[in-house]
Design an enzyme around this catalytic site. Structure first.
Site, PDB file in Angstrom:
ATOM      1  N   GLU A   1       0.828  -1.230   0.000  1.00 34.49           N
ATOM      2  CA  GLU A   1       0.000   0.000   0.000  1.00 34.49           C
ATOM      3  C   GLU A   1       0.850   1.262   0.000  1.00 34.49           C
ATOM      4  OE1 GLU A   1      -2.644  -1.082  -0.750  1.00 34.49           O
ATOM      5  OE2 GLU A   1      -2.699  -3.027   0.210  1.00 34.49           O
ATOM      6  N   GLY A   2       1.937   1.217  -0.743  1.00 32.52           N
ATOM      7  CA  GLY A   2       2.808   2.396  -0.819  1.00 32.52           C
ATOM      8  C   GLY A   2       3.944   2.255   0.176  1.00 32.52           C
TER       9      GLY A   2
END
Lengths: 601, 601
Positions: free
Chosen positions: A442-443
């Protein structure tokens, strides 16, 4: 020895004393709720975690899913647990009553589901993904899409995934190449390969709803040409029954260091001509819709990291209380009895650090949940906008700080157990492996830091940044009313002054100097901001604890609140001062990384 | 993609340019050696590592040894590799020619064996243990013991172990309960349980020689009643042939998070009446003999941690050079080609950090090896004594700094690879698991820190401490001769001043205040001292690199030396300044950990 999954007392402190979840029941959306109904939801999740997740976590870890080319095989306990979670209404506990939800505030849902995550983060992850997927379609889909896909996900008939990464486009989504072509029915045919898709294939549910980023043929290059599609494993008839198999295939499973209960997959779309997909919203706006899910997922990641830190803390604490070994430096007599290791100062330090990391991180994540409640249900539009702004601004810290310090906490849990921490008789080595994913998905931490410095700080004329500073100043002002907290208020104020100076220098450099240089130490900036924010969370907790102590609570509560004050002290003494070295580096616009020539490696 | 196991150029820089291994050939013990023979030994080890260890490391990791109650089963590749290591004379490369050794200086042996460790640390660990065991018996055993046990270990017929920990005595050896009773033949019968015995049972060798700590009946309590025994798996006849099975049994295997090639065992001694053991040296002096092996093992642990950091660095470096992803902040055009991730400043930071940690740590470990050479072969007795003193003093740092920063380096290697770093297609997640043992075994970080502050600093009227300061002052004086290094010399000098003040305050507190309080932050002191020592190692490397650059070397060497200077810069900018926060904490004799009441957790 059975260590508690989480400290229930602390969870109640967080949601009722620190963030006043009960106050939410005056809002129309939550008017049917009260403390009892909140507690009941937590009780349910706790019981479920202890019955279905805790006893099987080692088995799930040691028997990761396999794929024989036809079918995914995994321990049966995973499906039993997932079904029980669905049955209890814990996939979407915040959803509307009429959608089968419990209409719980996000902060209470986070606390309740916290038990599921702490006891079995990757099994609980299936529900979390389905919920986030359903929330996205709820926000951006058509009524028909909601009926067809959202309702079955909320009750566990269908599962959801988020299909973004490709072999050549992970952090760099701008380069994704999966394509979508409109067909005669007005649907799209999707073709391409996706990787790292959590829950991408399994037989836990009747159907799997993939949310897929793809480019419509002829779309602009880069992020402005990305659209979002619902691509189900099985097509669904208008009556909700399953239709034929869609053209999406499992290409393989990844074998992960941790988080092994949840399949991580490579998926092929359109090997037989194109997978049927349904556009969400408008073409070319897919990435902005996906951010709806991604922001939710980022808060989920931070929360999961914090909870994994805390369950490791509980386990190592329990061990330290019962394990005799060695003597204090002052005890020289070999005839004296060994002490339990919790008596050793360095073990206390390692436990305090875990407590400070885990509870500081969880407070931040639950504040994020509270802001999510506020952006939805606060009384005035202005309050709702402010809550949205602050949550948006804090998301890089909410995602990253717990993800970076969670593994540190789990490493300390291992260290408390010594050799026993390194072997699979005890779960702490699993927590350490599980938690290591969080700074990646997620990043990554690097991506979050660029998001913070290049986007979130300057956005809306620095309104998010100013909102965060104002919120911290409020806490400091409040702390000044309590003599016991004065020195902490001063220290946080000094840290914020350091943060401000650093921010100004960096923004100046971004405008006046090479942007690549100005952003080159963004991770150190995120670290600095993160430590300030966690010190803030500790001062907030200190205010509540100090006030509670003044009321002379009974002994176990007194111990609890003193523990809070002492963990605050630990954080301010051991962790917060590290920001000064990072600030000096940042303020000098240090060019070490930027100037490293790749031929010098 | 085949990443190099290690950077050969750097290894040669370390042993020849930084530490002048060639200079050792003027000493009588090494007079038959020269650069060519040193290089040949390294070539041999490198070739062996690439042939027998590298290709099998994932298989060994994924198929940890099993025990069916009768026999230990492990991948056949482990025995093939161990036999090849023995065949090549790499079990005891520093042993005398007449014992079948190569009589290599320790620093060259460390570099050569470094390839084995980097490519397969746990398989190479069998040889390391046998060598350390043999060295102990060489130093403290009788001639007969040497003939019977040492010679077969040096050539790989027998293997060696170190059997100290017990279920209730790990860090606290004072409480060990294994007993030894003299029998009519003058030998001893040993009874008790040992755990965490690396290489405690297997069929890789004909016999296993356990060095066992036990108490002779009637011995004093505590560490002054511990004796050391040779307890073989099979008794050995006077002609060297194997006799009957001794009364030592494998009770079980531990399943470790990493380091899976090497069995970690629970052993039972004397279930059938007593395992025959042979006393080493005198009764009740066992712990001091064992420290001979343990000190060697501590340097081995640090070296292994450094090498695992470095091989992860090489792997992630190779990946970063070949993986295109994203664009620089200054490149906005989505039509531009993605860059290889090594171009991103934050990836350069993560690679620089790995380089700075790994090469800084390895330099320290190799300095330890050089001191081991000097304590054995330096010209004057005074020099030999000084080398022994400095090595003894530095051992807590040599053991701990690489062990703490090695896993950090491996975590960064994972982060460079992103999702790919978290799955077993790539070895970096294995390095991360393998390296996590190092802060635990052979004395945890906490134990090392107490050893440093309570024992090593005050010992011999602070002679070891003063020797370390003097050696650092020499380097600083030398650096002052080079304008390019002036600021680094100043910064190290300031750091040493901080270290001195901190040391004085702590010693004062140890004398005047509660000893438990004064020692309560010993780990932070070890961290501080460790960072100063590694900054010293970087300044030493900077001196050599800067001087070499002044001679205008050819391009690839120029790049190499510039990389050294840049990694030094990284360490001084990003890592060294963190000591100031720790020093402030220590100088205040902070009582946070000490005062934590265990009921507050």
């Amino acid at each position: 020895m059975v260590a508690p999954v989480l400290d229930r007392r602390d969870l109640e402190f967080m949601i009722y004393e620190l963030f006043d979840a009960e106050g939410l029941t005056t809002r129309p959306r939550y008017e049917d709720h009260n403390r009892e109904s909140f507690d009941a939801a937590i009780d349910t999740a706790k019981a479920l975690a202890e019955k279905y997740l805790l006893p099987n976590r080692l088995k799930v870890d040691q028997n990761q899913p396999t794929f024989d080319g036809v079918k995914v095989d995994m321990p049966a306990e995973i499906k039993i647990a997932c079904d029980a979670i669905a049955e209890a209404g814990l996939i979407s506990p915040s959803a509307d009553f009429e959608s089968g939800g419990m209409q719980l505030p996000a902060i209470v849902a986070s606390a309740a589901c916290g038990y599921l995550t702490a006891a079995g983060s990757t099994v609980a992850g299936y529900a979390g993904l389905s919920n986030a997927n359903a929330n996205l379609i709820d926000a951006h889909g058509t009524e028909e899409q909601k009926r067809k896909w959202v309702d079955p996900m909320r009750v566990g008939r269908f599962a959801g995934t988020m299909a973004m990464s490709e072999p050549n486009a992970g952090s760099g989504l701008a380069d994704l190449t999966t394509t979508a072509e409109k067909n005669e029915q007005g649907d799209y045919l999707v073709t391409g390969n996706k990787i790292w898709i959590s829950g991408g294939d399994h037989d836990l549910n009747e159907n799997i709803v993939h949310l897929v980023l793809a480019r419509v043929k002829g779309a602009p290059k880069g992020v402005k040409g990305i659209s979002l599609f619902i691509v189900p494993k099985f097509l669904v008839n208008d009556d909700g029954s399953l239709g034929e198999r869609n053209d999406v295939q499992l290409a393989g499973l990844f074998h992960k260091m941790g988080g092994r209960g949840q399949t991580s997959t490579a998926l092929s779309f359109g090997e037989k001509g194109g997978a049927v997909g349904y556009l969400v919203g408008e073409e070319n706006k897919g990435l902005s819709y996906m951010f709806h899910m991604m922001n939710e997922a980022r808060v989920m990641v931070g929360t999961s990291a914090a909870l994994t830190a805390l369950t490791g803390y509980q386990y190592s604490l329990d061990y330290a209380k019962e394990r005799p070994q060695g003597r204090l430096p002052s005890a020289k007599d070999p005839n004296s009895a060994p002490v339990n290791i919790i008596e050793h100062a360095d073990v206390k330090r390692m436990l305090l650090a875990q407590k400070a990391y885990g509870e500081g991180a969880l407070a931040l994540c639950l504040m994020g949940a509270q802001l999510a409640d506020d952006e939805k249900t606060a009384e005035t539009e202005e309050e709702r906008k402010q809550a949205h702004l602050l949550l948006d601004f804090l998301t890089p810290m909410i995602k990253t700080w717990p993800s970076e310090y969670g593994p540190k906490a789990n490493s300390l849990a291992i260290q408390v157990l010594g050799g026993s921490g390194y072997v699979n008789e005890h779960p702490v080595e699993m927590f350490y492996r599980d938690n290591r994913l969080n700074p990646i998905h997620e990043g990554t931490t690097g991506i979050q830091s660029i998001d913070l410095l290049a986007r979130k700080v300057p956005m809306k004329n620095m309104a998010g940044y100013q909102a965060a500073l104002a919120a911290m100043a409020d806490t400091i002002a409040q702390a000044r009313g309590d003599e016991a907290l004065l020195s902490y208020a001063d220290e946080l104020e000094a840290a914020i002054a350091t943060l401000k100076t650093t921010t100004e220098k960096l923004l100046g450099a971004m405008m006046e100097q090479d942007i690549d240089l100005a952003l080159s130490n963004s991770v150190k900036y995120l670290e600095l901001f993160g430590n300030v924010v966690i010190a803030w969370m500790w001062l907030k907790q200190g205010i509540v604890a100090s006030a509670a102590l003044a009321k002379q609570p009974h002994e176990s509560d007194e111990n609890f609140y003193r523990g809070k004050l002492h963990a605050m002290r630990y954080f301010f003494k051991f962790e917060l001062p590290e920001i000064n070295a990072w600030a000096a580096l940042l303020q000098s616009i240090d060019s070490t990384s930027h100037e490293m020539n790749i031929n010098w490696f």
